[in-house]
Motif scaffolding. Structure first.
Motif, mmCIF file in Angstrom:
data_model
loop_
_atom_site.group_PDB
_atom_site.id
_atom_site.type_symbol
_atom_site.label_atom_id
_atom_site.label_comp_id
_atom_site.label_asym_id
_atom_site.label_seq_id
_atom_site.Cartn_x
_atom_site.Cartn_y
_atom_site.Cartn_z
ATOM 1 N N VAL A 7 -1.433 -6.253 -26.481
ATOM 2 C CA VAL A 7 0.006 -6.495 -26.666
ATOM 3 C C VAL A 7 0.665 -6.690 -25.317
ATOM 4 O O VAL A 7 1.395 -7.641 -25.090
ATOM 5 N N GLU A 33 -2.956 -3.558 -29.152
ATOM 6 C CA GLU A 33 -2.132 -3.487 -30.378
ATOM 7 C C GLU A 33 -2.480 -2.206 -31.143
ATOM 8 O O GLU A 33 -3.658 -1.921 -31.370
ATOM 9 N N LEU A 72 3.643 -10.320 -22.854
ATOM 10 C CA LEU A 72 3.728 -9.696 -24.167
ATOM 11 C C LEU A 72 3.034 -10.642 -25.139
ATOM 12 O O LEU A 72 3.476 -11.785 -25.312
ATOM 13 N N ARG A 73 1.952 -10.204 -25.722
ATOM 14 C CA ARG A 73 1.121 -11.037 -26.608
ATOM 15 C C ARG A 73 0.883 -12.425 -26.012
ATOM 16 O O ARG A 73 1.091 -13.449 -26.656
ATOM 17 N N SER A 166 7.895 -2.889 -32.232
ATOM 18 C CA SER A 166 6.440 -2.812 -32.401
ATOM 19 C C SER A 166 5.820 -2.104 -31.205
ATOM 20 O O SER A 166 4.707 -1.617 -31.284
ATOM 21 N N VAL A 167 6.557 -2.081 -30.083
ATOM 22 C CA VAL A 167 6.063 -1.401 -28.884
ATOM 23 C C VAL A 167 7.158 -0.488 -28.344
ATOM 24 O O VAL A 167 8.288 -0.932 -28.118
ATOM 25 N N THR A 199 2.987 0.715 -31.403
ATOM 26 C CA THR A 199 2.178 0.863 -30.194
ATOM 27 C C THR A 199 2.996 1.640 -29.158
ATOM 28 O O THR A 199 4.192 1.392 -29.009
#
Ligand SMILES: Nc1ncnc2c1ncn2[C@@H]1O[C@H](COP(=O)(O)OP(=O)(O)OP(=O)(O)O)[C@@H](O)[C@H]1O
Ligand SMILES: [Mg+2]
Length: 269
Positions: A7, A33, A72-73, A166-167, A199
Protein backbone atom coordinates in the motif's frame (compact mmCIF):
# COMPACT_ATOMS: atom_id res chain seq x y z
CA UNK A 1 -0.67 -17.92 -0.03
CA UNK A 2 -0.55 -14.86 -2.25
CA UNK A 3 1.87 -12.14 -1.12
CA UNK A 4 -0.08 -9.04 -0.13
CA UNK A 5 0.36 -5.98 -2.31
CA UNK A 6 2.21 -2.93 -1.05
CA UNK A 7 0.00 0.00 0.00
CA UNK A 8 2.70 2.43 1.06
CA UNK A 9 6.15 2.48 -0.40
CA UNK A 10 8.55 5.01 1.10
CA UNK A 11 11.70 5.10 -0.94
CA UNK A 12 14.89 6.74 0.38
CA UNK A 13 13.31 9.94 1.67
CA UNK A 14 15.26 12.82 3.11
CA UNK A 15 13.50 15.45 5.17
CA UNK A 16 14.89 18.86 6.02
CA UNK A 17 13.38 21.27 8.58
CA UNK A 18 13.84 25.03 8.28
CA UNK A 19 15.89 24.58 5.08
CA UNK A 20 18.93 23.38 7.01
CA UNK A 21 18.23 20.66 9.56
CA UNK A 22 18.55 17.26 7.90
CA UNK A 23 16.37 14.95 9.97
CA UNK A 24 15.55 11.94 7.77
CA UNK A 25 18.61 10.63 6.00
CA UNK A 26 17.24 8.23 3.42
CA UNK A 27 14.37 6.31 5.01
CA UNK A 28 12.78 3.42 3.11
CA UNK A 29 9.90 1.28 4.29
CA UNK A 30 6.99 -0.67 2.93
CA UNK A 31 3.55 -1.29 4.32
CA UNK A 32 1.59 -4.25 2.94
CA UNK A 33 -2.17 -4.13 2.38
CA UNK A 34 -3.95 -5.21 5.55
CA UNK A 35 -0.79 -5.17 7.66
CA UNK A 36 0.17 -3.62 10.98
CA UNK A 37 3.66 -2.18 10.67
CA UNK A 38 5.47 -0.68 13.66
CA UNK A 39 7.92 2.19 13.37
CA UNK A 40 10.08 1.99 16.46
CA UNK A 41 12.86 4.02 18.04
CA UNK A 42 13.62 6.43 20.85
CA UNK A 43 13.06 10.17 21.25
CA UNK A 44 13.92 12.15 18.17
CA UNK A 45 14.61 9.09 15.99
CA UNK A 46 12.40 10.47 13.21
CA UNK A 47 9.19 8.45 13.58
CA UNK A 48 6.78 11.38 13.63
CA UNK A 49 8.66 13.06 10.80
CA UNK A 50 8.28 9.91 8.69
CA UNK A 51 4.53 9.76 9.32
CA UNK A 52 4.19 13.48 8.59
CA UNK A 53 6.13 13.08 5.35
CA UNK A 54 3.66 10.39 4.24
CA UNK A 55 0.54 12.37 5.16
CA UNK A 56 2.08 15.58 3.83
CA UNK A 57 1.81 17.39 7.15
CA UNK A 58 5.39 18.69 7.16
CA UNK A 59 4.69 22.11 5.73
CA UNK A 60 3.15 23.44 8.93
CA UNK A 61 6.37 22.41 10.66
CA UNK A 62 8.56 24.13 8.04
CA UNK A 63 9.75 20.77 6.86
CA UNK A 64 10.02 19.31 3.36
CA UNK A 65 10.87 16.09 1.60
CA UNK A 66 13.99 16.89 -0.42
CA UNK A 67 14.84 13.46 -1.82
CA UNK A 68 13.21 10.12 -2.48
CA UNK A 69 9.61 9.20 -3.24
CA UNK A 70 6.42 8.10 -1.50
CA UNK A 71 3.89 5.94 -3.29
CA UNK A 72 0.35 4.97 -2.36
CA UNK A 73 -0.62 1.81 -4.27
CA UNK A 74 2.00 2.62 -6.88
CA UNK A 75 1.04 6.28 -7.31
CA UNK A 76 3.34 9.13 -6.22
CA UNK A 77 1.71 11.18 -3.44
CA UNK A 78 4.34 13.70 -2.33
CA UNK A 79 2.49 16.55 -4.00
CA UNK A 80 -1.00 15.77 -2.74
CA UNK A 81 -2.53 17.88 0.02
CA UNK A 82 -3.44 16.26 3.35
CA UNK A 83 -7.12 16.62 2.37
CA UNK A 84 -6.49 14.79 -0.93
CA UNK A 85 -4.83 12.03 1.02
CA UNK A 86 -7.79 11.73 3.39
CA UNK A 87 -10.03 11.34 0.32
CA UNK A 88 -7.74 8.57 -0.90
CA UNK A 89 -8.08 6.83 2.44
CA UNK A 90 -4.89 7.86 4.28
CA UNK A 91 -5.46 9.46 7.69
CA UNK A 92 -3.05 10.37 10.44
CA UNK A 93 -3.78 10.28 14.16
CA UNK A 94 -1.43 12.82 15.66
CA UNK A 95 0.88 12.34 18.57
CA UNK A 96 -0.62 13.80 21.74
CA UNK A 97 -4.19 13.05 20.65
CA UNK A 98 -5.42 16.58 19.90
CA UNK A 99 -9.13 16.26 20.56
CA UNK A 100 -11.06 19.51 20.51
CA UNK A 101 -11.35 20.12 24.24
CA UNK A 102 -14.61 22.09 24.15
CA UNK A 103 -16.47 19.76 21.83
CA UNK A 104 -18.24 16.64 23.03
CA UNK A 105 -16.88 13.24 22.09
CA UNK A 106 -19.57 12.88 19.43
CA UNK A 107 -18.89 16.33 17.98
CA UNK A 108 -15.19 15.45 17.86
CA UNK A 109 -15.97 12.23 16.00
CA UNK A 110 -18.16 14.06 13.50
CA UNK A 111 -15.35 16.48 12.63
CA UNK A 112 -13.54 13.44 11.21
CA UNK A 113 -16.18 13.13 8.49
CA UNK A 114 -15.47 16.58 7.07
CA UNK A 115 -14.58 15.26 3.62
CA UNK A 116 -17.88 13.38 3.36
CA UNK A 117 -21.43 14.54 2.77
CA UNK A 118 -23.74 11.55 2.85
CA UNK A 119 -25.55 11.97 6.18
CA UNK A 120 -26.93 8.43 6.38
CA UNK A 121 -23.52 6.99 5.61
CA UNK A 122 -21.91 9.21 8.27
CA UNK A 123 -24.50 8.08 10.84
CA UNK A 124 -23.76 4.43 10.02
CA UNK A 125 -20.07 5.12 10.37
CA UNK A 126 -20.60 6.74 13.76
CA UNK A 127 -22.47 3.67 14.99
CA UNK A 128 -19.66 1.49 13.72
CA UNK A 129 -17.09 3.57 15.63
CA UNK A 130 -19.22 3.11 18.75
CA UNK A 131 -19.26 -0.66 18.31
CA UNK A 132 -15.46 -0.69 18.36
CA UNK A 133 -15.24 1.92 21.13
CA UNK A 134 -18.18 1.30 23.48
CA UNK A 135 -16.53 3.62 26.00
CA UNK A 136 -16.98 6.50 23.56
CA UNK A 137 -20.67 5.72 23.24
CA UNK A 138 -21.18 6.07 26.99
CA UNK A 139 -19.22 9.34 26.93
CA UNK A 140 -20.74 10.69 23.71
CA UNK A 141 -22.16 13.83 25.30
CA UNK A 142 -19.17 14.57 27.54
CA UNK A 143 -16.83 17.38 26.66
CA UNK A 144 -13.53 15.88 25.53
CA UNK A 145 -11.68 18.00 28.11
CA UNK A 146 -13.37 16.04 30.89
CA UNK A 147 -12.66 12.57 29.56
CA UNK A 148 -9.68 10.37 30.47
CA UNK A 149 -6.45 10.14 28.48
CA UNK A 150 -7.48 6.72 27.20
CA UNK A 151 -10.87 8.00 26.07
CA UNK A 152 -9.20 10.91 24.30
CA UNK A 153 -6.87 8.54 22.46
CA UNK A 154 -9.87 6.43 21.47
CA UNK A 155 -11.65 9.60 20.37
CA UNK A 156 -8.66 10.56 18.19
CA UNK A 157 -8.61 7.13 16.54
CA UNK A 158 -12.41 7.10 16.22
CA UNK A 159 -12.33 10.50 14.55
CA UNK A 160 -9.79 9.21 12.01
CA UNK A 161 -12.10 6.26 11.31
CA UNK A 162 -14.93 8.65 10.48
CA UNK A 163 -13.10 9.43 7.23
CA UNK A 164 -13.50 5.75 6.31
CA UNK A 165 -9.76 5.24 5.80
CA UNK A 166 -7.97 2.22 4.41
CA UNK A 167 -4.65 3.29 5.93
CA UNK A 168 -4.21 4.83 9.38
CA UNK A 169 -0.93 6.41 10.46
CA UNK A 170 -1.01 6.20 14.22
CA UNK A 171 1.53 8.25 16.17
CA UNK A 172 2.39 6.96 19.67
CA UNK A 173 -1.00 5.64 20.72
CA UNK A 174 0.44 4.49 24.06
CA UNK A 175 1.82 7.87 25.09
CA UNK A 176 0.94 8.75 28.67
CA UNK A 177 -1.52 5.89 29.12
CA UNK A 178 -1.61 3.24 31.84
CA UNK A 179 -0.53 -0.23 30.58
CA UNK A 180 -4.04 -1.64 30.85
CA UNK A 181 -5.47 1.16 28.71
CA UNK A 182 -2.64 0.77 26.18
CA UNK A 183 -3.61 -2.87 25.88
CA UNK A 184 -7.25 -1.92 25.37
CA UNK A 185 -6.32 0.54 22.60
CA UNK A 186 -4.02 -1.96 20.86
CA UNK A 187 -6.71 -4.64 21.02
CA UNK A 188 -9.09 -2.32 19.22
CA UNK A 189 -6.41 -1.59 16.59
CA UNK A 190 -6.02 -5.32 16.04
CA UNK A 191 -9.78 -5.75 15.81
CA UNK A 192 -10.08 -2.97 13.22
CA UNK A 193 -7.27 -4.59 11.28
CA UNK A 194 -8.91 -8.04 11.40
CA UNK A 195 -12.51 -7.09 10.76
CA UNK A 196 -12.41 -3.84 8.79
CA UNK A 197 -9.12 -4.61 7.00
CA UNK A 198 -7.67 -1.25 8.01
CA UNK A 199 -3.90 -1.09 7.41
CA UNK A 200 -1.86 0.51 10.20
CA UNK A 201 1.55 2.15 10.29
CA UNK A 202 2.16 2.95 13.92
CA UNK A 203 4.98 4.88 15.51
CA UNK A 204 5.78 3.72 19.02
CA UNK A 205 8.41 4.07 21.71
CA UNK A 206 6.73 1.19 23.49
CA UNK A 207 8.60 -1.46 21.50
CA UNK A 208 7.40 -4.35 23.59
CA UNK A 209 3.71 -3.62 23.12
CA UNK A 210 4.02 -2.64 19.46
CA UNK A 211 5.84 -5.85 18.53
CA UNK A 212 3.12 -7.92 20.18
CA UNK A 213 0.52 -6.50 17.82
CA UNK A 214 2.45 -5.68 14.64
CA UNK A 215 3.37 -8.09 11.85
CA UNK A 216 6.52 -6.27 10.88
CA UNK A 217 8.74 -3.61 12.43
CA UNK A 218 11.29 -0.97 11.46
CA UNK A 219 13.68 0.40 14.06
CA UNK A 220 14.82 3.97 13.54
CA UNK A 221 17.71 5.85 15.01
CA UNK A 222 18.94 9.35 14.16
CA UNK A 223 16.86 9.60 11.02
CA UNK A 224 17.72 6.19 9.59
CA UNK A 225 16.24 2.71 9.65
CA UNK A 226 18.84 0.62 11.49
CA UNK A 227 16.99 -2.69 11.45
CA UNK A 228 13.77 -4.22 10.17
CA UNK A 229 12.12 -7.60 10.19
CA UNK A 230 9.03 -9.61 11.11
CA UNK A 231 7.77 -8.56 14.56
CA UNK A 232 8.41 -11.99 16.07
CA UNK A 233 12.02 -11.94 14.90
CA UNK A 234 12.62 -8.43 16.22
CA UNK A 235 11.04 -9.33 19.56
CA UNK A 236 13.46 -12.25 19.90
CA UNK A 237 16.51 -10.47 18.57
CA UNK A 238 19.21 -10.11 21.25
CA UNK A 239 20.18 -6.54 20.30
CA UNK A 240 16.57 -5.40 20.27
CA UNK A 241 15.93 -7.10 23.60
CA UNK A 242 18.96 -5.50 25.14
CA UNK A 243 18.36 -2.03 23.87
CA UNK A 244 14.68 -1.53 23.40
CA UNK A 245 13.00 -4.07 25.57
CA UNK A 246 15.27 -3.26 28.54
CA UNK A 247 16.11 -6.88 29.25
CA UNK A 248 19.88 -6.66 29.01
CA UNK A 249 20.43 -4.57 32.12
CA UNK A 250 23.05 -1.86 32.22
CA UNK A 251 23.05 1.46 30.46
CA UNK A 252 21.14 1.92 27.22
CA UNK A 253 23.40 3.00 24.38
CA UNK A 254 22.69 3.64 20.76
CA UNK A 255 21.83 0.72 18.56
CA UNK A 256 24.92 1.27 16.43
CA UNK A 257 27.16 1.32 19.51
CA UNK A 258 25.81 -2.06 20.54
CA UNK A 259 26.40 -3.57 17.16
CA UNK A 260 30.01 -2.39 16.98
CA UNK A 261 30.53 -3.41 20.61
CA UNK A 262 29.24 -6.88 19.81
CA UNK A 263 31.42 -7.10 16.73
CA UNK A 264 34.41 -6.14 18.88
CA UNK A 265 33.43 -8.68 21.49
CA UNK A 266 33.23 -11.42 18.87
CA UNK A 267 36.55 -10.29 17.45
CA UNK A 268 38.30 -10.42 20.80
CA UNK A 269 36.73 -13.69 21.89
N1 LIG B 1 9.53 21.36 13.35
C1 LIG B 1 10.78 20.96 13.55
N2 LIG B 1 11.82 21.79 13.31
C2 LIG B 1 13.09 21.38 13.49
N3 LIG B 1 13.45 20.17 13.93
C3 LIG B 1 12.46 19.30 14.19
C4 LIG B 1 11.07 19.64 14.03
N4 LIG B 1 10.32 18.58 14.39
C5 LIG B 1 11.19 17.62 14.74
N5 LIG B 1 12.47 18.03 14.64
C6 LIG B 1 13.68 17.26 14.93
O1 LIG B 1 13.68 16.11 14.09
C7 LIG B 1 14.17 14.98 14.79
C8 LIG B 1 13.15 13.86 14.68
O2 LIG B 1 11.98 14.22 15.38
P1 LIG B 1 10.66 13.35 15.39
O3 LIG B 1 9.63 14.14 16.10
O4 LIG B 1 10.37 12.89 14.03
O5 LIG B 1 11.13 12.10 16.27
P2 LIG B 1 10.27 10.94 16.94
O6 LIG B 1 10.97 9.67 16.60
O7 LIG B 1 8.85 11.07 16.59
O8 LIG B 1 10.51 11.23 18.50
P3 LIG B 1 9.47 11.05 19.74
O9 LIG B 1 9.45 9.58 20.05
O10 LIG B 1 10.11 11.86 20.82
O11 LIG B 1 8.14 11.55 19.32
C9 LIG B 1 14.47 15.43 16.21
O12 LIG B 1 15.83 15.69 16.30
C10 LIG B 1 13.67 16.71 16.34
O13 LIG B 1 14.31 17.59 17.23
MG1 LIG C 1 7.16 11.38 17.66
Amino acid sequence: MQTPSIVLNVNGIEVIYNHVILVLKGVSLQVPEGGIVALLGGNGAGKTTTLRAISNLLKGERGEVTKGSIELRGERIENLTPADLVKRGVVQVMEGRHCFAHLTIEENLLTGAYTRHDKAEIARNLEKVYTYFPRLKTRRTSQAAYTSGGEQQMCAIGRALMANPSVVLLDEPSMGLAPQIVEEVFNIVKDLNDKEKVTFLLAEQNTNMALRYADYGYIMESGRVVMDGPAVELANNEDVKEFYLGMGGGERKSFRDVKSYKRRKRWLA
